[in-house]
Design a protein around this motif. Structure first.
Motif, PDB file in Angstrom:
ATOM      1  N   PHE A 181     -52.620  38.640  25.452  1.00 28.69           N
ATOM      2  CA  PHE A 181     -53.138  37.971  26.640  1.00 28.69           C
ATOM      3  C   PHE A 181     -54.507  37.335  26.402  1.00 28.69           C
ATOM      4  CE2 PHE A 181     -50.148  38.578  29.923  1.00 28.69           C
ATOM      5  CZ  PHE A 181     -49.493  39.751  29.669  1.00 28.69           C
ATOM      6  N   PHE A 182     -54.653  36.607  25.255  1.00 24.30           N
ATOM      7  CA  PHE A 182     -55.930  35.937  25.015  1.00 24.30           C
ATOM      8  C   PHE A 182     -55.921  34.628  25.806  1.00 24.30           C
ATOM      9  CE2 PHE A 182     -57.407  39.100  22.640  1.00 24.30           C
ATOM     10  CZ  PHE A 182     -58.241  38.811  21.584  1.00 24.30           C
ATOM     11  N   LEU A 183     -56.210  34.750  27.148  1.00 23.42           N
ATOM     12  CA  LEU A 183     -56.118  33.632  28.048  1.00 23.42           C
ATOM     13  C   LEU A 183     -57.488  33.191  28.522  1.00 23.42           C
ATOM     14  CD1 LEU A 183     -53.145  34.817  30.236  1.00 23.42           C
ATOM     15  CD2 LEU A 183     -53.110  33.441  28.196  1.00 23.42           C
TER      16      LEU A 183
ATOM     17  N   GLY B 217     -65.449  32.149  26.598  1.00 23.79           N
ATOM     18  CA  GLY B 217     -64.668  33.224  26.024  1.00 23.79           C
ATOM     19  C   GLY B 217     -64.251  34.228  27.075  1.00 23.79           C
ATOM     20  N   SER B 218     -63.769  33.724  28.218  1.00 23.50           N
ATOM     21  CA  SER B 218     -63.435  34.581  29.361  1.00 23.50           C
ATOM     22  C   SER B 218     -62.162  35.369  29.103  1.00 23.50           C
ATOM     23  CB  SER B 218     -63.260  33.736  30.624  1.00 23.50           C
ATOM     24  OG  SER B 218     -64.411  32.980  30.898  1.00 23.50           O
ATOM     25  N   MET B 219     -62.258  36.672  29.158  1.00 19.09           N
ATOM     26  CA  MET B 219     -61.080  37.524  29.076  1.00 19.09           C
ATOM     27  C   MET B 219     -61.414  38.881  29.687  1.00 19.09           C
ATOM     28  SD  MET B 219     -61.001  38.105  24.945  1.00 19.09           S
ATOM     29  CE  MET B 219     -61.228  36.356  24.617  1.00 19.09           C
ATOM     30  N   PHE B 220     -60.510  39.345  30.562  1.00 17.95           N
ATOM     31  CA  PHE B 220     -60.698  40.621  31.252  1.00 17.95           C
ATOM     32  C   PHE B 220     -62.075  40.704  31.915  1.00 17.95           C
ATOM     33  CE2 PHE B 220     -57.880  41.534  27.550  1.00 17.95           C
ATOM     34  CZ  PHE B 220     -56.714  41.680  28.284  1.00 17.95           C
ATOM     35  N   ASN B 221     -62.480  39.593  32.512  1.00 18.37           N
ATOM     36  CA  ASN B 221     -63.774  39.471  33.202  1.00 18.37           C
ATOM     37  C   ASN B 221     -64.976  39.548  32.271  1.00 18.37           C
ATOM     38  OD1 ASN B 221     -62.671  39.149  35.823  1.00 18.37           O
ATOM     39  ND2 ASN B 221     -62.347  41.358  35.961  1.00 18.37           N
ATOM     40  N   HIS B 222     -64.734  39.607  30.971  1.00 18.32           N
ATOM     41  CA  HIS B 222     -65.824  39.465  30.004  1.00 18.32           C
ATOM     42  C   HIS B 222     -66.088  37.986  29.759  1.00 18.32           C
ATOM     43  CE1 HIS B 222     -66.179  43.673  28.909  1.00 18.32           C
ATOM     44  NE2 HIS B 222     -64.869  43.754  28.759  1.00 18.32           N
ATOM     45  N   LYS B 223     -67.319  37.650  29.439  1.00 13.83           N
ATOM     46  CA  LYS B 223     -67.712  36.288  29.056  1.00 13.83           C
ATOM     47  C   LYS B 223     -68.373  36.391  27.678  1.00 13.83           C
ATOM     48  CE  LYS B 223     -66.816  34.628  33.285  1.00 13.83           C
ATOM     49  NZ  LYS B 223     -65.788  33.607  33.579  1.00 13.83           N
ATOM     50  N   ILE B 224     -67.570  36.682  26.665  1.00 17.46           N
ATOM     51  CA  ILE B 224     -68.149  37.103  25.389  1.00 17.46           C
ATOM     52  C   ILE B 224     -68.947  36.001  24.713  1.00 17.46           C
ATOM     53  CG2 ILE B 224     -66.469  38.926  25.007  1.00 17.46           C
ATOM     54  CD1 ILE B 224     -65.022  37.080  23.064  1.00 17.46           C
ATOM     55  N   TYR B 225     -68.495  34.739  24.791  1.00 21.39           N
ATOM     56  CA  TYR B 225     -69.238  33.663  24.125  1.00 21.39           C
ATOM     57  C   TYR B 225     -70.469  33.257  24.927  1.00 21.39           C
ATOM     58  CZ  TYR B 225     -64.916  33.456  21.435  1.00 21.39           C
ATOM     59  OH  TYR B 225     -63.817  33.774  20.663  1.00 21.39           O
ATOM     60  N   TRP B 226     -70.398  33.410  26.238  1.00 26.10           N
ATOM     61  CA  TRP B 226     -71.581  33.141  27.056  1.00 26.10           C
ATOM     62  C   TRP B 226     -72.655  34.195  26.783  1.00 26.10           C
ATOM     63  CZ3 TRP B 226     -71.544  32.802  33.164  1.00 26.10           C
ATOM     64  CH2 TRP B 226     -72.764  32.264  33.595  1.00 26.10           C
TER      65      TRP B 226
END
Length: 476
Positions: free
Chosen positions: A8-10, A184-193
């Protein structure tokens, strides 16, 4: 890696206009029947102004808050596109509490009725993401657009630059597998931000870009024919844009690639003299098919088998996935799988498949083909990609870090592969490092199996500091 249903890398949303008076926003519940098993899905549709957005949950797969690619409502016709899984949901809304439509993923298509829920969403409580950046920001933030050289793709991106500084290094963030937005939004994370925020506060400019078909980046022509080579050219378009900015030093441009992005960064660096340094985050150091086979063995084989049984099971999984390397025709791949499966069954006639596999028979493998039907060209390129070829040409500074708890790109074998290739290149300016207890997203995890969404941390500070300190040390 790219276009995986299982992981689910959406990403987030392109939005359409709501031209109907009633309110379609809310929680909508439906379900599919997959190989006789019920798979419930929950869509949550929201609106900001005239713009619609949606997320969906797949509770049975422990996946929640997953963003879609676009949500559009015209009159009574709803279309929700999900680029990462090559999927969509299209339906007719009755203007009240039901939507009659079709869910599609690759060649798989099934009717699905969504009913509006009067109850709260049946999902896990939302976990706060304390690292998600919040305004005001002590650096400049600019929404930018630019095109590739051919003019076939327009990119939407965010450029963050340190304030009151000159001659600073700048980087492009290259996303991992799956169609992702710039954050990089996934599972409410914004990893690249989170990464961009840390880097820019540290004095490093950052360009983070929506992937093709996501956010404000157009899909471009021939989407089913795209490979990592095309994404490498997209990165070069970003480099050209940064070079056009007078406030940015064109001699201090670097790339930070995560997962598949860690494969693309060396591909670009090996041929583009405008790259000054690269950082590889969970980047591959072994052939794509080795990474893929490892992931598929985890998906298909039961855990805790004895070595003999595991080897028998692994033999089948490896051979069943081999046809992806040699054809981009779904029918051809399935026929080869049938031959492989028949041969394995004949050789292992006394083996009880239920003892070895999480799902038995040939249908799970054929389902995998269907799921990748529109991404078989990409998959073939990835499986046959040898990182050593480009890494062994890279002589510029390289930082490669992996997490010891990464179960998608295993740390030891991939770091060792990167190290071997850079030594072959005669590179004198590289560092490779495995950071304990970090997973594929560089979160601090309790164990390798802990789910991404259950972790509040979006990006481990120890990894953030390592990246920024290493880049800044290059220009002391």
């Amino acid at each position: 890696m790219r276009n995986k249903w299982l992981h689910f890398f959406l990403v987030t949303v392109l939005i359409g206009k709501n031209s109907i008076a009633q309110d379609i926003t809310g929680i909508w519940k439906g379900g599919l029947s997959i190989n006789g098993n019920a798979l419930p899905l929950v869509f949550t549709i929201t609106k900001s102004g005239t713009q619609l957005a949606s997320t969906f949950d797949s509770p049975a797969q422990n996946a929640f808050g997953i963003s879609t690619g676009s949500t559009e409502l015209k009159n009574d016709s709803l279309v929700i596109r999900i680029p990462l899984i090559n999927g969509s949901y299209t339906g007719k809304w009755n203007g009240a509490d039901s939507i009659y439509g079709t869910f599609q993923q690759g060649n798989f298509k099934a009717p699905m009725v969504l009913l509006k829920s009067k109850e709260g969403k049946a999902s896990k409580p939302e976990i706060k993401r304390p690292q998600t950046p919040q305004p005001p920001f002590d650096y400049s933030v600019e929404e930018v657009t630019y095109s590739n050289q051919e003019g076939t793709v327009q990119f939407g991106a965010t450029l963050t630059l340190p304030k009151n500084k000159k001659d600073f290094p700048a980087v492009i963030l290259i996303s991992g597998s799956g169609s992702q937005d710039r954050d990089g939004s996934m599972f409410n994370h914004k990893i690249y931000w989170v990464l961009a925020d840390h880097l820019t506060k540290s004095g490093i400019g950052v360009l983070r870009v929506d992937d093709r078909g996501m956010g404000k980046t157009s899909l471009g022509p021939n989407p089913t024919q795209l490979t990592s080579e095309d994404f490498a050219k997209d990165v070069e378009a970003g480099l050209a844009y940064l070079q056009s900015r007078k406030e940015i030093n064109a001699k201090k441009l670097g790339l930070i690639g995560h997962s598949e992005g860690g494969m693309i960064a060396p591909l670009v660096a090996a041929r583009n003299k405008n790259v000054a340094f690269i950082t590889l985050l969970a980047g591959p150091g072994v052939a794509g098919y080795e990474i893929w086979n490892g992931q598929m063995r985890r998906n298909f084989i039961k855990p805790n088998l004895n070595p003999e049984d595991y080897n028998i099971a692994a033999d089948l999984v490896n051979k069943m996935n081999s046809p992806f390397r040699f054809s981009t025709s779904a029918d051809t791949i399935k026929k080869k799988m049938e031959a492989v499966y028949a041969d394995w069954k004949a050789t292992n006639s006394t083996i009880d498949e239920n003892k070895l596999f999480l799902a038995t028979g040939i249908n799970p493998y054929k389902t995998l083909v269907n799921q990748f039907a529109s991404g078989l060209v990409w998959l073939q390129y990835f499986l046959n990609y040898e990182p050593f070829e480009n890494l062994s040409k890279v002589k510029l500074p390289v930082l490669a870090i992996n997490g010891s708890y990464d179960i998608q790109v295993l740390a030891n074998e991939n770091i060792n592969g990167i190290d071997k290739a850079l030594k072959k290149a005669g590179n004198k300016q590289y560092e490779v490092k495995i950071i304990p207890s970090l997973n594929h997203l560089f979160q601090t995890a309790q164990n390798p199996e802990q789910s991404y969404e259950s972790i509040a941390e979006s990006f481990a500070p120890i990894a953030l500091e390592k990246i920024s300190n290493w880049i800044l040390a290059l220009y002391k």
